[in-house]
Design an enzyme around this catalytic site. Structure first.
Site, PDB file in Angstrom:
ATOM      1  N   ARG A  16     -12.192  25.894  24.365  1.00 19.11           N
ATOM      2  CA  ARG A  16     -10.754  26.852  24.686  1.00 19.11           C
ATOM      3  C   ARG A  16     -11.042  28.087  23.851  1.00 19.11           C
ATOM      4  O   ARG A  16     -11.139  29.002  24.222  1.00 19.11           O
ATOM      5  CB  ARG A  16      -9.823  26.024  24.096  1.00 19.11           C
ATOM      6  CG  ARG A  16      -8.460  26.537  24.305  1.00 19.11           C
ATOM      7  CD  ARG A  16      -7.830  27.562  23.433  1.00 19.11           C
ATOM      8  NE  ARG A  16      -7.804  27.236  22.057  1.00 19.11           N
ATOM      9  CZ  ARG A  16      -7.483  28.330  20.991  1.00 19.11           C
ATOM     10  NH1 ARG A  16      -7.403  29.525  21.428  1.00 19.11           N
ATOM     11  NH2 ARG A  16      -7.478  27.707  19.783  1.00 19.11           N
ATOM     12  N   ASP A  17     -11.029  28.078  22.390  1.00 18.32           N
ATOM     13  CA  ASP A  17     -11.038  29.439  21.782  1.00 18.32           C
ATOM     14  C   ASP A  17     -12.195  30.211  21.966  1.00 18.32           C
ATOM     15  O   ASP A  17     -12.425  31.365  22.215  1.00 18.32           O
ATOM     16  CB  ASP A  17     -11.086  28.838  20.173  1.00 18.32           C
ATOM     17  CG  ASP A  17     -10.392  30.210  19.444  1.00 18.32           C
ATOM     18  OD1 ASP A  17     -10.209  31.469  19.855  1.00 18.32           O
ATOM     19  OD2 ASP A  17      -9.976  30.002  18.125  1.00 18.32           O
ATOM     20  N   HIS A 208      -8.547  27.417  10.162  1.00 16.31           N
ATOM     21  CA  HIS A 208      -9.134  27.806  11.338  1.00 16.31           C
ATOM     22  C   HIS A 208      -9.599  29.189  11.059  1.00 16.31           C
ATOM     23  O   HIS A 208      -9.179  30.193  11.247  1.00 16.31           O
ATOM     24  CB  HIS A 208      -7.949  27.800  12.452  1.00 16.31           C
ATOM     25  CG  HIS A 208      -8.312  28.248  13.809  1.00 16.31           C
ATOM     26  ND1 HIS A 208      -8.648  27.607  14.806  1.00 16.31           N
ATOM     27  CD2 HIS A 208      -8.530  29.583  14.366  1.00 16.31           C
ATOM     28  CE1 HIS A 208      -8.923  28.414  16.201  1.00 16.31           C
ATOM     29  NE2 HIS A 208      -8.841  29.556  15.650  1.00 16.31           N
ATOM     30  N   HIS A 210     -12.101  32.304  11.834  1.00 18.78           N
ATOM     31  CA  HIS A 210     -13.005  33.039  12.586  1.00 18.78           C
ATOM     32  C   HIS A 210     -14.017  33.681  11.635  1.00 18.78           C
ATOM     33  O   HIS A 210     -13.587  34.003  10.357  1.00 18.78           O
ATOM     34  CB  HIS A 210     -12.201  34.103  13.527  1.00 18.78           C
ATOM     35  CG  HIS A 210     -11.612  33.300  14.742  1.00 18.78           C
ATOM     36  ND1 HIS A 210     -12.171  33.465  15.967  1.00 18.78           N
ATOM     37  CD2 HIS A 210     -10.381  32.590  14.682  1.00 18.78           C
ATOM     38  CE1 HIS A 210     -11.474  32.684  16.655  1.00 18.78           C
ATOM     39  NE2 HIS A 210     -10.049  32.399  16.034  1.00 18.78           N
ATOM     40  N   CYS A 241      -9.879  35.810  20.165  1.00 21.56           N
ATOM     41  CA  CYS A 241      -8.762  35.868  20.819  1.00 21.56           C
ATOM     42  C   CYS A 241      -8.575  37.002  21.550  1.00 21.56           C
ATOM     43  O   CYS A 241      -8.773  38.231  21.004  1.00 21.56           O
ATOM     44  CB  CYS A 241      -7.380  35.648  19.943  1.00 21.56           C
ATOM     45  SG  CYS A 241      -5.892  35.731  20.376  1.00 21.56           S
ATOM     46  N   ASN A 250     -15.221  31.890  16.301  1.00 19.67           N
ATOM     47  CA  ASN A 250     -14.782  30.927  15.232  1.00 19.67           C
ATOM     48  C   ASN A 250     -16.162  30.614  14.054  1.00 19.67           C
ATOM     49  O   ASN A 250     -17.283  30.991  14.807  1.00 19.67           O
ATOM     50  CB  ASN A 250     -14.360  29.491  15.830  1.00 19.67           C
ATOM     51  CG  ASN A 250     -13.388  29.557  16.437  1.00 19.67           C
ATOM     52  OD1 ASN A 250     -13.200  30.130  17.676  1.00 19.67           O
ATOM     53  ND2 ASN A 250     -12.117  29.367  16.087  1.00 19.67           N
TER      54      ASN A 250
HETATM   55  P1  HMG Z   1       5.307  36.122  30.037  1.00 21.86           P
HETATM   56  O1  HMG Z   1       4.677  36.981  30.983  1.00 21.86           O
HETATM   57  O2  HMG Z   1       6.451  36.529  29.056  1.00 21.86           O
HETATM   58  O3  HMG Z   1       6.035  34.811  30.863  1.00 21.86           O
HETATM   59  O4  HMG Z   1       4.115  35.435  29.354  1.00 21.86           O
HETATM   60  P2  HMG Z   1       6.860  34.615  31.928  1.00 21.86           P
HETATM   61  O5  HMG Z   1       7.477  33.437  31.731  1.00 21.86           O
HETATM   62  O6  HMG Z   1       7.664  35.982  32.227  1.00 21.86           O
HETATM   63  O7  HMG Z   1       5.932  34.364  33.218  1.00 21.86           O
HETATM   64  C1  HMG Z   1       5.053  35.311  33.991  1.00 21.86           C
HETATM   65  C2  HMG Z   1       4.233  34.766  34.889  1.00 21.86           C
HETATM   66  O8  HMG Z   1       3.444  33.845  34.302  1.00 21.86           O
HETATM   67  C3  HMG Z   1       5.116  34.094  35.992  1.00 21.86           C
HETATM   68  O9  HMG Z   1       4.206  34.206  36.954  1.00 21.86           O
HETATM   69  C4  HMG Z   1       4.870  32.423  35.285  1.00 21.86           C
HETATM   70  O10 HMG Z   1       5.338  31.721  36.576  1.00 21.86           O
HETATM   71  C5  HMG Z   1       3.770  32.646  34.762  1.00 21.86           C
HETATM   72  P3  HMG Z   1       4.828  35.249  38.105  1.00 21.86           P
HETATM   73  O11 HMG Z   1       6.070  34.929  38.618  1.00 21.86           O
HETATM   74  O12 HMG Z   1       4.530  36.307  37.516  1.00 21.86           O
HETATM   75  O13 HMG Z   1       3.864  34.980  39.355  1.00 21.86           O
HETATM   76  N1  HMG Z   1       3.415  31.418  33.726  1.00 21.86           N
HETATM   77  C6  HMG Z   1       2.612  30.517  33.514  1.00 21.86           C
HETATM   78  N2  HMG Z   1       1.560  30.262  34.452  1.00 21.86           N
HETATM   79  C7  HMG Z   1       0.923  28.896  34.362  1.00 21.86           C
HETATM   80  N3  HMG Z   1       0.807  28.484  33.121  1.00 21.86           N
HETATM   81  C8  HMG Z   1       2.013  28.774  32.116  1.00 21.86           C
HETATM   82  C9  HMG Z   1       2.657  29.705  32.670  1.00 21.86           C
HETATM   83  N4  HMG Z   1       3.788  30.484  31.886  1.00 21.86           N
HETATM   84  C10 HMG Z   1       4.271  31.458  32.590  1.00 21.86           C
HETATM   85  N5  HMG Z   1       2.122  28.272  31.181  1.00 21.86           N
HETATM   86  C11 HMG Z   1       3.396  33.487  28.182  1.00 21.86           C
HETATM   87  C12 HMG Z   1       4.397  34.508  28.131  1.00 21.86           C
HETATM   88  C13 HMG Z   1       3.202  32.704  26.957  1.00 21.86           C
HETATM   89  C14 HMG Z   1       3.280  32.778  29.291  1.00 21.86           C
HETATM   90  C15 HMG Z   1       1.895  34.495  28.330  1.00 21.86           C
HETATM   91  O14 HMG Z   1       2.093  35.395  27.049  1.00 21.86           O
HETATM   92  C16 HMG Z   1       0.700  33.550  27.978  1.00 21.86           C
HETATM   93  O15 HMG Z   1       0.373  32.881  28.709  1.00 21.86           O
HETATM   94  N6  HMG Z   1       0.129  33.794  26.499  1.00 21.86           N
HETATM   95  C17 HMG Z   1      -1.335  33.023  26.366  1.00 21.86           C
HETATM   96  C18 HMG Z   1      -2.198  33.865  25.352  1.00 21.86           C
HETATM   97  C19 HMG Z   1      -3.396  33.250  24.905  1.00 21.86           C
HETATM   98  O16 HMG Z   1      -3.760  32.149  25.516  1.00 21.86           O
HETATM   99  N7  HMG Z   1      -3.714  33.457  23.919  1.00 21.86           N
HETATM  100  C20 HMG Z   1      -4.965  33.039  23.288  1.00 21.86           C
HETATM  101  C21 HMG Z   1      -4.681  31.728  22.493  1.00 21.86           C
HETATM  102  S1  HMG Z   1      -4.039  31.997  21.071  1.00 21.86           S
HETATM  103  C22 HMG Z   1      -5.327  32.104  20.055  1.00 21.86           C
HETATM  104  O17 HMG Z   1      -6.422  32.153  20.395  1.00 21.86           O
HETATM  105  C23 HMG Z   1      -4.991  31.831  18.695  1.00 21.86           C
HETATM  106  C24 HMG Z   1      -5.524  30.490  17.989  1.00 21.86           C
HETATM  107  O18 HMG Z   1      -7.025  30.176  18.270  1.00 21.86           O
HETATM  108  C25 HMG Z   1      -5.465  30.595  16.452  1.00 21.86           C
HETATM  109  C26 HMG Z   1      -6.171  31.601  15.817  1.00 21.86           C
HETATM  110  O19 HMG Z   1      -7.245  31.881  15.716  1.00 21.86           O
HETATM  111  O20 HMG Z   1      -5.198  32.425  14.999  1.00 21.86           O
HETATM  112  C27 HMG Z   1      -5.028  29.517  18.823  1.00 21.86           C
HETATM  113 MG    MG Z   2      -8.647  31.104  17.196  1.00 21.87          MG
END
Ligand code: HMG
Ligand code: MG
Length: 312
Positions: A16-17, A208, A210, A241, A250
């Site tokens: 995933r990450d 966690h 990195h 990320c 990581n």
């Molecule tokens: P948004 O644009 O504000 O959401 O995104 P929305 O509700 O307005 O939806 C926009 C579009 O996305 C719509 O589709 C929704 O249906 C669709 P459209 O009408 O335009 O065709 N949608 C989805 N589709 C599939 N699955 C869903 C979903 N939700 C909405 N779940 C949202 C808000 C949260 C969805 C977006 O910002 C997002 O997906 N962000 C994720 C970013 C991400 O994955 N980042 C990396 C992971 S975090 C990380 O790496 C840190 C970590 O490792 C810890 C660390 O290192 O610190 C965990």
């Molecule tokens: Mg991370």
């Protein structure tokens, strides 16, 4: 050094990450083979993907197909990231039994990553956790930017504590404290962890790290001294990320397992099989994996597996 632990739980986040940040498209079958090999190596928790918006993170668009086709090892937990109810529905449809929700200790990062303020994320997550737990799922929590934010710089440890405590209050069984951009140092880790431990037992905390600036293993030692016994890592050091500029991989799982096992701390992970898992995914990337132990194996002439996958 005062470390009293004799076992550490390793949470593998490479699929995933790690893969979420890759530029090239990784075939679904390769991801399935990679996860299968990680389970064969003894990892008991393997983050299998993310039900996030495919527009935001295209690399995770095939998570449902990946998840459905992993030959599930009954002893392994395969959590997936879920940012909202839509993500939970997709996870539920795929038969997921364990999810992770994610927010941050800094507002700007959270806005860039999930388009929500910290408070808004808790509003969104409350019904997600309630429904997930109602369906019998386990829920893990993440706090990003706990040691520094790419947009805001320093982050107050009190804010980290507040967000961790809110995630636990919501029903998370554990909170993973993220050094998203790898800026933390051992002294800082002990100071932040010390504040968290005034309120939260160590059994509910994971770290966690990195490894952007090469401090992840040192930070791990610092956290071990504080009694933290769960660490996230990605095989080969994959990772980063997409919404944290400059964030690299990581801590490499091989480096972590090597260090711990040599210190007499059990991880239940077979290092040779772990290297084999990294070598399954390595040929699909457009860059070498940065993990030091893995590189030492390759330099010593260990075979690199060909880019072949089985069809599921
Ligand atoms: P948004 O644009 O504000 O959401 O995104 P929305 O509700 O307005 O939806 C926009 C579009 O996305 C719509 O589709 C929704 O249906 C669709 P459209 O009408 O335009 O065709 N949608 C989805 N589709 C599939 N699955 C869903 C979903 N939700 C909405 N779940 C949202 C808000 C949260 C969805 C977006 O910002 C997002 O997906 N962000 C994720 C970013 C991400 O994955 N980042 C990396 C992971 S975090 C990380 O790496 C840190 C970590 O490792 C810890 C660390 O290192 O610190 C965990
Ligand atoms: Mg991370």
């Amino acid at each position: 050094m005062k470390i009293t632990l004799d076992h550490v739980d390793v949470v593998e986040v490479g699929p995933r990450d790690g893969l979420q940040n890759e530029k090239v498209t990784i075939p679904t079958e390769a991801k399935i083979d990679y996860i299968t090999a990680l389970a064969d190596a003894g990892l008991r928790t393997i983050e299998a993907g993310a039900f996030v918006s495919p527009k935001w993170v295209p690399q995770m668009a095939d998570t449902a197909e990946v998840y459905r086709n992993i030959p599930k090892d009954p002893g392994v937990d395969y959590p997936v990231l879920v940012p909202n109810l839509k993500g939970l529905e997709r996870a539920s449809d795929a038969g997921v039994t364990s999810i992770a929700i994610f927010t941050a200790a800094s507002e700007t990062f959270n806005k860039r990553n999930i388009n929500m303020s910290i408070d808004e994320s808790f509003e969104k997550y409350a019904p997600v956790v309630q429904r997930a737990r109602g369906e019998g799922m386990r829920v893990r929590g993440y706090v990003s930017t706990a040691f520094g934010c790419p947009y805001e710089g320093d982050v107050a440890p009190e804010k980290v504590l507040e967000v961790c405590a809110r995630l636990l209050d919501l029903g998370c069984y554990e909170v993973s404290v993220g050094d998203t951009i790898g800026v933390g140092t051992p002294v800082q880790v002990q100071s932040v962890t010390g504040i968290l431990l005034q309120v939260i037992p160590p059994s509910k905390l994971a770290m966690h790290f990195h490894d952007t600036r090469g401090t992840a293993l040192a930070n791990t030692l610092a956290a071990l001294e504080m009694g933290i016994a769960t660490f996230d890592a990605s095989s080969g050091g994959l990772g980063g990320c997409p919404y944290a500029p400059g964030a690299s991989g990581n801590m490499a799982t091989e480096d972590l397992v090597y260090m711990l096992e040599k210190m007499g701390i059990d991880t239940a992970v077979d290092l040779k099989l772990l290297v084999a898992a990294s070598q399954i995914i390595a040929p699909y990337l457009d860059h070498p994996l940065p993990g030091r132990y893995l590189q030492s194996c390759t330099k010593a002439g260990a075979p690199v597996a060909p880019a072949s996958t089985t069809v599921h």
